[in-house]
Design a protein around this motif. Structure first.
Motif, short mmCIF file in Angstrom:
data_model
loop_
_atom_site.label_atom_id
_atom_site.label_comp_id
_atom_site.label_asym_id
_atom_site.label_seq_id
_atom_site.Cartn_x
_atom_site.Cartn_y
_atom_site.Cartn_z
N ARG A 235 -17.31 -98.69 -63.08
CA ARG A 235 -17.71 -97.36 -62.62
C ARG A 235 -16.49 -96.43 -62.56
O ARG A 235 -16.58 -95.25 -62.89
CB ARG A 235 -18.36 -97.44 -61.22
N LEU A 236 -15.35 -96.98 -62.12
CA LEU A 236 -14.14 -96.17 -62.09
C LEU A 236 -13.74 -95.72 -63.49
O LEU A 236 -13.32 -94.57 -63.69
CB LEU A 236 -13.01 -96.97 -61.43
N ASP A 237 -13.85 -96.63 -64.45
CA ASP A 237 -13.56 -96.26 -65.86
C ASP A 237 -14.47 -95.12 -66.30
O ASP A 237 -14.02 -94.16 -66.95
CB ASP A 237 -13.77 -97.47 -66.78
N ALA A 238 -15.75 -95.23 -65.97
CA ALA A 238 -16.72 -94.22 -66.41
C ALA A 238 -16.50 -92.88 -65.72
O ALA A 238 -16.72 -91.81 -66.31
CB ALA A 238 -18.14 -94.73 -66.15
N LEU A 239 -16.07 -92.91 -64.47
CA LEU A 239 -15.89 -91.67 -63.70
C LEU A 239 -14.56 -90.98 -63.98
O LEU A 239 -14.38 -89.80 -63.62
CB LEU A 239 -15.99 -91.97 -62.20
N ALA A 240 -13.63 -91.68 -64.59
CA ALA A 240 -12.26 -91.17 -64.74
C ALA A 240 -12.17 -89.77 -65.34
O ALA A 240 -11.48 -88.90 -64.78
CB ALA A 240 -11.43 -92.16 -65.55
N PRO A 241 -12.83 -89.48 -66.47
CA PRO A 241 -12.69 -88.12 -67.03
C PRO A 241 -13.18 -87.03 -66.09
O PRO A 241 -12.52 -86.00 -65.94
CB PRO A 241 -13.55 -88.19 -68.31
N ALA A 242 -14.33 -87.24 -65.43
CA ALA A 242 -14.90 -86.21 -64.56
C ALA A 242 -14.11 -86.06 -63.27
O ALA A 242 -14.08 -84.98 -62.68
CB ALA A 242 -16.36 -86.55 -64.25
N ALA A 243 -13.46 -87.13 -62.83
CA ALA A 243 -12.76 -87.11 -61.54
C ALA A 243 -11.31 -86.66 -61.66
O ALA A 243 -10.68 -86.33 -60.65
CB ALA A 243 -12.82 -88.49 -60.90
N ALA A 244 -10.78 -86.62 -62.87
CA ALA A 244 -9.34 -86.42 -63.06
C ALA A 244 -8.80 -85.17 -62.39
O ALA A 244 -7.78 -85.22 -61.68
CB ALA A 244 -9.04 -86.39 -64.57
N ALA A 245 -9.45 -84.03 -62.59
CA ALA A 245 -8.92 -82.77 -62.06
C ALA A 245 -8.87 -82.78 -60.53
O ALA A 245 -7.86 -82.40 -59.92
CB ALA A 245 -9.77 -81.61 -62.57
N ASP A 246 -9.96 -83.20 -59.90
CA ASP A 246 -10.00 -83.21 -58.43
C ASP A 246 -9.04 -84.25 -57.84
O ASP A 246 -8.47 -84.04 -56.77
CB ASP A 246 -11.42 -83.48 -57.94
N LEU A 247 -8.86 -85.36 -58.52
CA LEU A 247 -7.88 -86.36 -58.05
C LEU A 247 -6.47 -85.76 -58.09
O LEU A 247 -5.68 -85.95 -57.17
CB LEU A 247 -7.95 -87.62 -58.92
N ARG A 248 -6.18 -85.03 -59.16
CA ARG A 248 -4.86 -84.41 -59.30
C ARG A 248 -4.64 -83.38 -58.19
O ARG A 248 -3.56 -83.34 -57.57
CB ARG A 248 -4.74 -83.77 -60.67
N LEU A 249 -5.64 -82.55 -57.91
CA LEU A 249 -5.51 -81.54 -56.85
C LEU A 249 -5.31 -82.18 -55.48
O LEU A 249 -4.60 -81.63 -54.62
CB LEU A 249 -6.76 -80.65 -56.83
#
Length: 483
Positions: free
Chosen positions: A439-453
């Motif tokens: 699930r983490l692999d699948a969510l990585a692209p969508a979550a990237a920006a908010d994780l960075r912020l």
């Protein structure tokens, strides 16, 4: 477009009587339950007495049986019982509802002996018996008035000593179909029985007798309710031990009747509950047990106070209850009674209360239920180092809810779950851990920006840290998804 069933009456009729009869005979030879249904259908052609005779024979065998039924024999035993019930409901009831109800009551009376000699861990047989109660109610509605006059006597004869609660269940199912004179006669019979049971079990350790006495009292309350006798209902409730009194239900009845002073007295009665409970969020927060009905009690009290004309006091009670419990229902009742344009500021204040709560799992539960997924996500990310993966029963469903709209927050929770599994080397949970990583692999692209912020490591760095820290856990990496 729905598919037309391959088997229906029209198509089967095309086979002809003789061919259908041979198919029925073949299946009857293979299946004992089916054979019983066929025999009952044949008996029905001779009238209800013939069907009743066949059913009585089966019930007599059931009543005499004493052998223990192992778990592997439960399913065929249940199918055999279901065939008998099917014969009563499907063949006897259309011809004679009164005779059918008699047989169903007799069947229910076997529950104690059956349950004592069966390994019914999956509840298959108990479910069958419970279903009979509904059938009794449905069939009672079709019984002619003269036959209903003696229905209470037949119910008491069959279930008066039953300790599985079927007397109460059946009384609820049939009471709507009896006239008031019949209900009064039944209540008189029950009152005499209750008096005898109370006298026989007073100060004694006869638990079964006391349970029967409680059941009779509960049935009398059903009678009082159907007769519209609120005072009788209350008197019976007051006769119960304090811990067993449903003070909330009585207060609601009195509120509906406009007897506000009495309603307030009942809702404010203090009793020490025998059973307390914990929700998953309570366990995670370490806040201890809850008393059942706390929120419901406050909401009913608030409605009573409001009915007395003191809306500010009622609203204060609702808000206090929300602050203490973060219960979404309590907040909704508060908001529903606000004036125009007051809702938005109040909700912001309520959400701030939840966000600032020390009970972060309870707060997350509240935001997910309301729902305010943006607030839930903010809470998750703000407390990203504090979520404990061992509370997987709570966190895993929360992560699933957040996945679509708040992938970064879901990522935080999935990481907490996976980190816990690996940190404790829970080899039996490696499969679940592998699913979390997928699930983490699948969510990585969508979550990237908010994780960075939020200053949270990106997925690639997290994966690298897993390999560095837990690289020797070969059992996990054998099932983990490959990059």
């Amino acid at each position: 477009m729905a598919r037309t069933p391959s088997l229906n009456v029209e198509k089967l009729s095309e086979l002809g009587t003789e061919r259908l009869a041979r198919l029925v005979l073949d299946e009857a030879a293979r299946s004992a339950p089916f054979r019983k249904l066929v025999n009952a259908a044949l008996a029905a052609t001779k009238g209800p007495d013939a069907v009743a005779k066949l059913i009585d024979k089966r019930l007599s065998a059931l009543e005499r049986a004493r052998s223990f039924i192992d778990w592997e024999k439960v399913k065929p035993f249940q199918q055999d019982l279901a065939a008998t019930v099917g014969s009563i409901v499907g063949e006897l009831a259309p011809a004679s509802p009164a005779m059918a109800v008699d047989r169903l009551l007799r069947f229910l009376s076997t529950s104690e002996s059956v349950f004592e000699r069966i390994d019914d861990s999956r509840g298959q047989v108990q479910e069958l018996y419970a279903g009979m109660v509904e059938s009794i109610g449905d069939i009672t509605a079709r019984i002619a008035a003269p036959d209903k006059e003696y229905l209470a006597d037949r119910i008491m004869a069959a279930l008066g000593d039953n300790s599985y609660g079927y007397l109460l269940a059946v009384s609820r199912a049939v009471a709507d179909h009896l006239d008031k004179p019949a209900l009064r006669r039944w209540d008189e019979q029950l009152a005499g029985r209750q008096q005898k049971l109370d006298a026989a079990t007073k100060g004694d350790r006869d638990w079964k007798g006391q349970a029967l006495a409680r059941q009779v009292r509960d049935v009398r309350q059903v009678m009082a309710e159907k007769l519209g006798d609120l005072d009788g209902l209350i008197a019976l409730e007051a006769s119960k031990p304090e811990h067993a009194q449903d003070t909330i239900a009585i207060a609601e009845r009195l509120l509906e009747a406009g007897r506000l002073k009495e309603a307030l007295d009942w809702i404010r009665r203090k009793s020490r509950p025998v059973i307390r409970y914990m929700r998953m969020s309570d366990l995670a927060d370490g806040t201890g047990t809850r008393e059942p009905g706390t929120v419901a009690r406050s909401m009913v009290e608030a409605r009573i106070i409001e009915a007395q004309g003191d809306k500010p006091a009622a609203q204060k009670l609702r808000w206090t209850c929300f602050e203490a419990t973060l219960d979404a229902g309590a907040l909704r009742e508060y908001v529903e009674r606000l004036g125009d344009f007051e809702e938005f500021d109040t909700l912001d204040r309520a959400f701030d209360v939840a966000s600032g709560s020390k009970q972060r799992y309870l707060a997350l539960e509240f935001f997910l239920k309301w729902p305010r997924l943006d607030r839930a996500a903010r809470l998750v990310i703000e407390h990203r180092r504090n979520w404990e993966g061992r509370h997987y029963d709570f966190l895993a469903p929360a992560a699933e809810i957040l996945e679509h709209e708040r992938p970064a927050a879901a990522t935080v929770l999935y990481r907490a779950l996976l980190d816990d599994i690996l940190a404790r080397a829970k080899s039996n949970a490696y499969g679940a851990g592998a699913r979390h990583l997928a699930r983490l692999d699948a969510l990585a692209p969508a979550a990237a920006a908010d994780l960075r912020l939020a200053g949270i490591d990106p997925h690639a760095a997290y994966r690298a840290s897993l390999r560095k820290t837990h690289g020797r856990k070969a059992g996990f990496w054998a099932v983990a998804p490959k990059v």
